[in-house]
Enzyme design. Structure first.
Site, PDB file in Angstrom:
ATOM      1  N   TYR A   1       0.835  -1.202   0.000  1.00  0.00           N
ATOM      2  CA  TYR A   1       0.000   0.000   0.000  1.00  0.00           C
ATOM      3  C   TYR A   1       0.864   1.244   0.000  1.00  0.00           C
ATOM      4  O   TYR A   1       2.072   1.200   0.258  1.00  0.00           O
ATOM      5  CB  TYR A   1      -0.929   0.009   1.216  1.00  0.00           C
ATOM      6  CG  TYR A   1      -0.253   0.370   2.523  1.00  0.00           C
ATOM      7  CD1 TYR A   1      -0.385   1.655   3.072  1.00  0.00           C
ATOM      8  CD2 TYR A   1       0.536  -0.544   3.206  1.00  0.00           C
ATOM      9  CE1 TYR A   1       0.242   1.996   4.258  1.00  0.00           C
ATOM     10  CE2 TYR A   1       1.163  -0.220   4.387  1.00  0.00           C
ATOM     11  CZ  TYR A   1       1.014   1.054   4.915  1.00  0.00           C
ATOM     12  OH  TYR A   1       1.647   1.381   6.092  1.00  0.00           O
TER      13      TYR A   1
ATOM     14  N   LYS B   1       6.676  -1.888   1.902  1.00  0.00           N
ATOM     15  CA  LYS B   1       5.475  -1.289   2.509  1.00  0.00           C
ATOM     16  C   LYS B   1       4.285  -2.232   2.311  1.00  0.00           C
ATOM     17  O   LYS B   1       3.396  -2.001   1.479  1.00  0.00           O
ATOM     18  CB  LYS B   1       5.198   0.095   1.925  1.00  0.00           C
ATOM     19  CG  LYS B   1       4.279   0.954   2.792  1.00  0.00           C
ATOM     20  CD  LYS B   1       4.242   2.380   2.288  1.00  0.00           C
ATOM     21  CE  LYS B   1       3.288   3.246   3.092  1.00  0.00           C
ATOM     22  NZ  LYS B   1       3.733   3.468   4.481  1.00  0.00           N
TER      23      LYS B   1
ATOM     24  N   LEU C   1      11.362   1.352   7.019  1.00  0.00           N
ATOM     25  CA  LEU C   1      10.799   1.796   5.749  1.00  0.00           C
ATOM     26  C   LEU C   1      11.449   3.138   5.399  1.00  0.00           C
ATOM     27  O   LEU C   1      11.483   4.050   6.238  1.00  0.00           O
ATOM     28  CB  LEU C   1       9.284   1.975   5.865  1.00  0.00           C
ATOM     29  CG  LEU C   1       8.589   2.448   4.592  1.00  0.00           C
ATOM     30  CD1 LEU C   1       8.564   1.343   3.551  1.00  0.00           C
ATOM     31  CD2 LEU C   1       7.178   2.938   4.887  1.00  0.00           C
TER      32      LEU C   1
END
Length: 285
Positions: free
Chosen positions: A33, A147, A203
């Site tokens: 996403y 992600k 991330l």
């Protein structure tokens, strides 16, 4: 006017949207996403988000080539226009698709893309006054650079932080800090800015990448090393970055380490620089 959502390449009314019972994102969290900020009706750093989206898909072996990326970008812009969103976010998710429940995935499954918009104001109070954070063990898997929708570790950490009246959880693996449950972490000690290197433990946030450019503009260097948990007691400034948090200062640490901070000059300066890019986006630049 009924709110529209995107299902693959079609815009439909939200109340008419449906998904297969056998979608692999439901069974296995088998999907990715992105969350894209909207300022003044325009997407912020959309190309950076879409490039990361494509990388995440490639890492999970989900088909997503350049043509699909360009088509999705156009569809998201159409969704944004249709819903007349001025300030908020676009959420977009790519699932491997529907198949009988089996750990072993097949490569012929047709992926599913869906997206929606959501109004959301900028976190002005948090950015001005700062937030309290809760330090806790990082129990997530070891591919945090992708992600994915596998966010249970993040969710549990965020809940623990909220239960201690904190707005974010700061995670550490043993003695080394990694990032927030939904953000990246920066600390400042004297003239030194430090943040975790962009490897599989974190991330590589879009806002994080922008802030690194801003720091370079300020003539400062960044140490890309994990921060020792004990060193958090002696820092001068700290802030988190994310698409929705932007650049939010930390004024209190709880949990593994207890320490109070103030909103420092470099944090304020970086916020001001970020605002300049927001204004450009609002003006359609």
């Amino acid at each position: 006017m009924s709110e529209k959502v995107l299902i693959n390449e079609q815009l439909i009314n939200r109340e008419e949207a449906s998904f297969s019972f056998d979608d692999r994102s439901m069974y296995f969290g088998d999907g990715i996403y992105e969350v894209i900020r909207i300022y003044g009706g325009f997407p912020f750093q959309m190309e950076m988000h879409m490039q990361r989206f494509q990388r995440s898909a490639e890492e999970l072996d989900i088909p997503f080539d350049y043509d699909v990326k360009q088509s999705l970008t156009n569809s998201l812009l159409e969704l944004l226009k249709e819903n007349e969103l001025n300030e908020g976010i676009i959420y977009v998710q790519l699932s491997r698709g529907s198949a009988d429940r089996n750990h072993l995935y097949e490569r012929h499954t047709e992926p599913l893309i869906f997206a929606f918009t959501k109004p959301m104001e900028r976190p002005q109070q948090a950015m001005s006054e700062g937030i309290a954070t809760y330090l806790t063990e990082d129990e997530r898997w070891l591919r945090c650079d992708i992600k994915t929708v596998n966010l249970l570790g993040n969710v549990m950490a965020k809940r623990k932080a909220a239960d201690h009246d904190c707005q974010e959880a700061l995670l550490h693996r043993g003695d080394l800090m990694t990032e927030g449950s939904s953000s990246n972490l920066f600390i400042i000690k004297g003239d030194v800015v430090q943040t975790h290197p962009a490897n599989n433990y974190i991330l590589n946030g879009i806002t994080r990448q922008l802030v690194l450019d801003y720091i370079e503009e300020h003539g400062k260097s960044v140490v890309f090393e994990p921060i020792q948990v004990e060193d958090m007691k002696n820092i001068d400034e700290a802030f988190i970055t994310s698409t929705t948090s932007e650049i939010t200062p930390i004024v209190e640490l709880r949990g593994t380490v207890h320490h109070k901070l103030t909103v420092g000059p470099l944090t304020k300066s970086l916020q001001k620089r970020f605002d300049e890019d927001v204004v450009k986006t609002e003006q359609g630049e």
